[in-house]
Design an enzyme around this catalytic site. Structure first.
Site, PDB file in Angstrom:
ATOM      1  N   LYS A  16       0.845  -1.199   0.000  1.00  0.00           N
ATOM      2  CA  LYS A  16       0.000   0.000   0.000  1.00  0.00           C
ATOM      3  C   LYS A  16       0.885   1.256   0.000  1.00  0.00           C
ATOM      4  O   LYS A  16       2.092   1.184   0.220  1.00  0.00           O
ATOM      5  CB  LYS A  16      -0.921   0.005   1.213  1.00  0.00           C
ATOM      6  CG  LYS A  16      -0.198   0.043   2.557  1.00  0.00           C
ATOM      7  CD  LYS A  16      -1.170   0.021   3.717  1.00  0.00           C
ATOM      8  CE  LYS A  16      -0.402   0.067   5.042  1.00  0.00           C
ATOM      9  NZ  LYS A  16      -1.302   0.143   6.211  1.00  0.00           N
ATOM     10  N   TYR A  56      16.523  29.647   8.255  1.00  0.00           N
ATOM     11  CA  TYR A  56      15.374  30.370   8.791  1.00  0.00           C
ATOM     12  C   TYR A  56      15.336  30.282  10.320  1.00  0.00           C
ATOM     13  O   TYR A  56      15.560  29.221  10.914  1.00  0.00           O
ATOM     14  CB  TYR A  56      14.078  29.780   8.244  1.00  0.00           C
ATOM     15  CG  TYR A  56      13.835  30.067   6.784  1.00  0.00           C
ATOM     16  CD1 TYR A  56      13.686  31.378   6.326  1.00  0.00           C
ATOM     17  CD2 TYR A  56      13.726  29.033   5.863  1.00  0.00           C
ATOM     18  CE1 TYR A  56      13.443  31.648   4.994  1.00  0.00           C
ATOM     19  CE2 TYR A  56      13.478  29.286   4.527  1.00  0.00           C
ATOM     20  CZ  TYR A  56      13.342  30.596   4.089  1.00  0.00           C
ATOM     21  OH  TYR A  56      13.100  30.856   2.766  1.00  0.00           O
TER      22      TYR A  56
END
Length: 362
Positions: A35, A256
């Protein structure tokens, strides 16, 4: 593709890991869970590699199964979440998909549908996960109803799912196994319990069908155990490249938020990979990459398209060097732990912007 970031997928490693699952439970049939695009590794490529080895595959939903059928995969495919819409049922029967049934409302729908060919079903019992499944006490009634529906093939597989099979200090898995067998023992039907962790830790859960997932891709299902200790090989190596280098003075910051400050004269490499590629944004200072036979720490905030690495202690680092973000030398589970998540999430979040380069294709 010009951007030097890619995932190398070793399909021979996937097959090796599948065979390890088989060897650990030789009396069971081993279904391969593919999956979520085979946990980010490419469901079609993995299915082609395991076709002829795995007697069945499992996916989450019919859309994943149809993509495989349309690409020429003829192996039986189990739909782990069953159906969401009654329109899926005749499609599933037509393509020979196996349908997971988890509540009586689904049986109400099935009883009203006529099919050209019988639908092979699995019946999920809830033994404590409390997510999907019918209560064990309702099993006789569920089986009676299944037997009354002409469009359902006889002898469904009875299945359950474990909540914490990797945690031996908890007795919940032992209780789940006992409750499941207590309800199913008189039915004579085939059973399915074991996931990857249970394949290793709970021999009592080895039944007619096992359902390994994460171990097939070489990521450890057991905390504190490396893939190598479990006989597994990492199937995905995530790579990028140094495309900028700079010298920092003590006190200068990176990225950042200026989260990282140089405490010494430092050499910083910038890599062409970021959270838009699936690398976790929120990591801590323990996260490392691998190059030139050594580990180097990720520093500062991971950006959308870039991240920074302190290569002060790797003096030979240069522009164009390939760097392993995770794979054989850097465990995806270690990167995940530093980001306060699990390896499953990181593998499945590698985005389509990252090309997959396959080796071991037949």
């Amino acid at each position: 593709m010009f951007r030097p970031t890619y995932a190398r997928i070793d399909l021979d490693a996937v097959l090796h890991n599948y065979r390890q699952a088989v060897a650990l439970a030789p009396n069971s049939q081993t279904l391969a869970v593919i999956k979520a695009d085979a946990y980010g590794h490419g469901a079609l490529a993995v299915a082609k590699k395991l076709a002829g080895h795995a007697p069945a595959f499992a996916v989450a939903c019919i859309d994943e199964a149809l993509a495989l059928r349309n690409a020429g995969i003829h192996t039986p495919i189990l739909l782990l979440e069953g159906f969401y819409d009654p329109k899926e049922i005749p499609i599933a029967a037509q393509h020979g998909f196996w349908m997971m049934i988890h509540d009586e409302a689904q049986l109400d729908i099935l009883s009203k549908i006529r099919l050209d060919k019988p639908l092979h079903c699995w019946l999920k019992l809830d033994t404590g996960m409390h997510r999907l499944g019918t209560a064990v006490s309702r099993l006789p009634q569920m089986l009676q109803r299944l037997a009354e529906i002409d469009s359902i093939a006889p002898d469904p597989v009875l299945a359950t799912h474990f909540a914490c099979s990797e945690e031996l200090q908890k007795d919940m898995t032992t209780r789940q196994i006992a409750d499941f067998y207590a309800g199913a023992k008189c039915t004579g039907l085939p059973l399915s319990l074991a996931n990857s962790a249970a394949v290793y830790l709970h021999e009592a859960s080895h039944a007619q069908w096992n359902r390994p997932g994460i171990m097939l891709y070489g990521s450890t299902p057991l905390p504190g155990k490396s893939p190598a200790q479990l006989g597994l090989r990492a199937a995905m190596q995530l790579y990028s490249q140094i495309f900028a280098l700079r010298e920092l003075k003590p006190g200068e910051t990176v990225g950042y938020g200026a989260r990282w400050t140089a405490r010494r004269p430092s050499r910083i490499a910038t890599l062409a990979i970021g959270y838009a590629d699936g690398y976790p944004r929120l990591t801590d200072s323990s996260t490392q990459v691998y190059l030139h036979g050594r580990y180097a720490p990720v520093v500062g905030t991971v950006s959308m398209d870039m991240l920074a690495v302190d290569v002060t202690d790797v003096p030979e680092a240069k522009l164009g060097d390939q760097v392993e973000l995770w794979g054989e030398k850097v465990l995806v589970s270690d990167v995940a732990a530093a980001a306060h998540t699990i390896g499953y999430e990181l593998l499945t979040k590698v985005t389509l912007r990252v090309p997959r380069h396959y080796i071991g294709q037949d």
